[in-house]
Design a protein around this motif. Structure first.
Motif, PDB file in Angstrom:
ATOM      1  N   ALA A   1       0.825  -1.208   0.000  1.00  0.00           N
ATOM      2  CA  ALA A   1       0.000   0.000   0.000  1.00  0.00           C
ATOM      3  C   ALA A   1       0.862   1.262   0.000  1.00  0.00           C
ATOM      4  CB  ALA A   1      -0.934  -0.008   1.207  1.00  0.00           C
ATOM      5  N   LEU A   2       1.987   1.247   0.714  1.00  0.00           N
ATOM      6  CA  LEU A   2       2.873   2.404   0.741  1.00  0.00           C
ATOM      7  C   LEU A   2       3.452   2.706  -0.642  1.00  0.00           C
ATOM      8  CD1 LEU A   2       4.703   1.722   4.124  1.00  0.00           C
ATOM      9  CD2 LEU A   2       3.255   3.697   3.613  1.00  0.00           C
ATOM     10  N   LYS A   3       3.712   1.647  -1.421  1.00  0.00           N
ATOM     11  CA  LYS A   3       4.208   1.854  -2.786  1.00  0.00           C
ATOM     12  C   LYS A   3       3.127   2.481  -3.660  1.00  0.00           C
ATOM     13  CE  LYS A   3       7.350  -2.102  -2.455  1.00  0.00           C
ATOM     14  NZ  LYS A   3       7.598  -3.509  -2.883  1.00  0.00           N
TER      15      LYS A   3
ATOM     16  N   ALA B   1       0.091  -4.797 -11.348  1.00  0.00           N
ATOM     17  CA  ALA B   1       1.475  -5.254 -11.176  1.00  0.00           C
ATOM     18  C   ALA B   1       1.668  -5.901  -9.805  1.00  0.00           C
ATOM     19  CB  ALA B   1       2.441  -4.076 -11.352  1.00  0.00           C
ATOM     20  N   GLN B   2       1.007  -5.349  -8.778  1.00  0.00           N
ATOM     21  CA  GLN B   2       1.121  -5.932  -7.442  1.00  0.00           C
ATOM     22  C   GLN B   2       0.450  -7.302  -7.383  1.00  0.00           C
ATOM     23  OE1 GLN B   2       2.876  -4.660  -4.578  1.00  0.00           O
ATOM     24  NE2 GLN B   2       2.557  -6.847  -4.238  1.00  0.00           N
ATOM     25  N   LEU B   3      -0.711  -7.423  -8.018  1.00  0.00           N
ATOM     26  CA  LEU B   3      -1.372  -8.727  -8.069  1.00  0.00           C
ATOM     27  C   LEU B   3      -0.472  -9.754  -8.751  1.00  0.00           C
ATOM     28  CD1 LEU B   3      -5.076  -7.861  -9.025  1.00  0.00           C
ATOM     29  CD2 LEU B   3      -4.130  -8.296  -6.760  1.00  0.00           C
ATOM     30  N   GLU B   4       0.157  -9.334  -9.838  1.00  0.00           N
ATOM     31  CA  GLU B   4       1.048 -10.240 -10.566  1.00  0.00           C
ATOM     32  C   GLU B   4       2.234 -10.649  -9.690  1.00  0.00           C
ATOM     33  OE1 GLU B   4       2.346 -10.517 -15.210  1.00  0.00           O
ATOM     34  OE2 GLU B   4       2.622  -8.586 -14.224  1.00  0.00           O
TER      35      GLU B   4
ATOM     36  N   PRO C   1      -4.348 -13.441 -10.125  1.00  0.00           N
ATOM     37  CA  PRO C   1      -4.810 -13.033 -11.461  1.00  0.00           C
ATOM     38  C   PRO C   1      -4.919 -11.516 -11.582  1.00  0.00           C
ATOM     39  CG  PRO C   1      -6.189 -14.796 -10.576  1.00  0.00           C
ATOM     40  CD  PRO C   1      -5.319 -14.337  -9.452  1.00  0.00           C
ATOM     41  N   LYS C   2      -4.411 -10.965 -12.671  1.00  0.00           N
ATOM     42  CA  LYS C   2      -4.552  -9.537 -12.942  1.00  0.00           C
ATOM     43  C   LYS C   2      -6.011  -9.220 -13.282  1.00  0.00           C
ATOM     44  CE  LYS C   2      -1.437  -7.776 -15.707  1.00  0.00           C
ATOM     45  NZ  LYS C   2      -0.506  -7.639 -16.862  1.00  0.00           N
ATOM     46  N   MET C   3      -6.403  -7.972 -13.095  1.00  0.00           N
ATOM     47  CA  MET C   3      -7.778  -7.564 -13.367  1.00  0.00           C
ATOM     48  C   MET C   3      -7.911  -6.722 -14.632  1.00  0.00           C
ATOM     49  SD  MET C   3      -9.639  -6.931  -9.758  1.00  0.00           S
ATOM     50  CE  MET C   3      -9.845  -8.295  -8.609  1.00  0.00           C
ATOM     51  N   TYR C   4      -6.801  -6.282 -15.187  1.00  0.00           N
ATOM     52  CA  TYR C   4      -6.819  -5.510 -16.439  1.00  0.00           C
ATOM     53  C   TYR C   4      -7.769  -4.314 -16.336  1.00  0.00           C
ATOM     54  CZ  TYR C   4      -4.365  -9.632 -18.118  1.00  0.00           C
ATOM     55  OH  TYR C   4      -3.465 -10.661 -18.261  1.00  0.00           O
TER      56      TYR C   4
ATOM     57  N   LEU D   1      -2.614   4.131 -10.899  1.00  0.00           N
ATOM     58  CA  LEU D   1      -2.967   3.243  -9.789  1.00  0.00           C
ATOM     59  C   LEU D   1      -3.495   1.909 -10.310  1.00  0.00           C
ATOM     60  CD1 LEU D   1      -3.229   2.831  -6.745  1.00  0.00           C
ATOM     61  CD2 LEU D   1      -5.498   3.917  -6.864  1.00  0.00           C
ATOM     62  N   PHE D   2      -4.339   1.939 -11.343  1.00  0.00           N
ATOM     63  CA  PHE D   2      -4.838   0.697 -11.949  1.00  0.00           C
ATOM     64  C   PHE D   2      -3.671  -0.174 -12.431  1.00  0.00           C
ATOM     65  CE2 PHE D   2      -9.298   2.387 -13.388  1.00  0.00           C
ATOM     66  CZ  PHE D   2      -9.728   2.347 -12.077  1.00  0.00           C
TER      67      PHE D   2
END
Length: 324
Positions: free
Chosen positions: A190-192, A221-224, A229-232, A215-216
């Motif tokens: 979250a800090l990043k 990238a954080q999910l990856e 799974p990424k949310m695109y 942010l999206f």
């Protein structure tokens, strides 16, 4: 129905909003009082030309009402809008993606809303403590075992990012230390993400949109990185485009790539074509091709339009930037 006497600064804010809004502002109250704050305790909607606020918990009614009023204030004053126009054909997946997009978008807006609430006397030490207790009550601590996030990791990340925005100007260091104690993995992530928000002037529509786009991307990238799974979101979620006067006169092909999507329109369930803005790779509009029409011809005609002609044709709201 519970009767609540609103503070004078809440009444003043209602009066200010009414200067820009012709309808009524109606407020409804529940009776629950849990003793902490979370934003799920209030919801608002436009209905029959009126703005309805439903406060389900009366622990901090003035804070919650002002929060919704400032959301509405930004809507009335050209804040970029989030639109969810597509479906994966799996409603459970849609709900998860849509909820995530809305929460991240709201966090960007909260960068302005929390500061407006502070400036107008709606956030004090008592509200900060109630907000903090709401985090502890609704976000479970991370498990001690293992080095990666559990199934609640994404929820923690979204919630703690919003909390860090809330505490940005007060007790930031102390709160961060507490979050790192209970939620080290999610807090570090979250800090990043917070750096994206603090590097933009979120009160400016163009910069608020730019921060949302970034942010999206960073969230995916954080999910990856967490092997989730990424949310695109940059493709699935539509954000109000921002143009200069000069850009409105350009041909669509100069600013956009129109891509055939694997997703469908959630209105008519036809194949969706997404207008991806070339400079930031963000979905700025979604169109469909009429049944029995030649899709190539439709897309070519769309590319030939000026940006202004297209926005007017598809009735797409846009924001004009005064200077590039």
């Amino acid at each position: 129905m519970v009767e609540i006497t609103l503070h004078q600064n809440t009444q003043n804010l209602i009066t200010k909003i009414k200067e820009q809004f012709d309808g009524e502002i109606k407020i409804q109250f529940g009776s629950e009082k849990v003793g902490f704050i979370k934003h799920q305790q209030v919801e608002s909607r436009l209905e029959d030309g009126n703005f309805i606020i439903n406060v389900t918990d009366i622990t901090a009614p003035d804070y919650l009402i002002s929060h919704e009023l400032f959301h509405f204030f930004l809507q009335l004053n050209q804040a970029p809008e989030l639109m969810l126009k597509m479906t994966t054909d799996d409603f459970n997946i849609d709900d998860k993606i849509n909820a995530t997009a809305v929460q991240l978008y709201d966090t960007v807006l909260h960068g302005t809303i929390f500061r407006l609430q502070e400036e107008n006397g709606f956030i004090d030490d008592n509200i900060r403590e109630l907000f903090y207790q709401g985090i502890l009550a609704t976000v479970t601590a991370e498990p001690k075992e293992g080095s990666g996030p559990d199934e609640w990791g994404m929820y923690r990340l979204i919630t703690l990012l919003d909390a860090l925005v809330f505490f940005q100007n007060e007790d930031m260091e102390q709160i961060t230390e507490k979050f790192l104690e209970f939620y080290p993995i999610a807090t570090d992530a979250a800090l990043k993400l917070l750096e994206i928000l603090t590097s933009n002037d979120l009160r400016a529509p163009f910069e608020a949109r730019r921060a949302t786009v970034a942010l999206f991307k960073a969230f995916d990238a954080q999910l990856e990185a967490w092997k989730l799974p990424k949310m695109y979101l940059n493709t699935f979620a539509t954000l109000t485009p921002v143009f200069s006067e000069r850009q409105l006169k350009l041909e669509v092909r100069q600013l956009f790539d129109i891509m055939h999507s694997e997703f469908k329109s959630n209105v008519n369930f036809a194949s969706a074509y997404v207008g991806i803005q070339k400079n930031d790779q963000q979905n700025a509009f979604v169109i469909t091709v009429p049944r029995n029409a030649d899709s190539k011809e439709v897309i070519l005609r769309t590319y030939d339009m000026t940006v202004l002609e297209l926005m007017q044709t598809i009735k797409m709201r846009f924001i004009v930037r005064t200077a590039e």
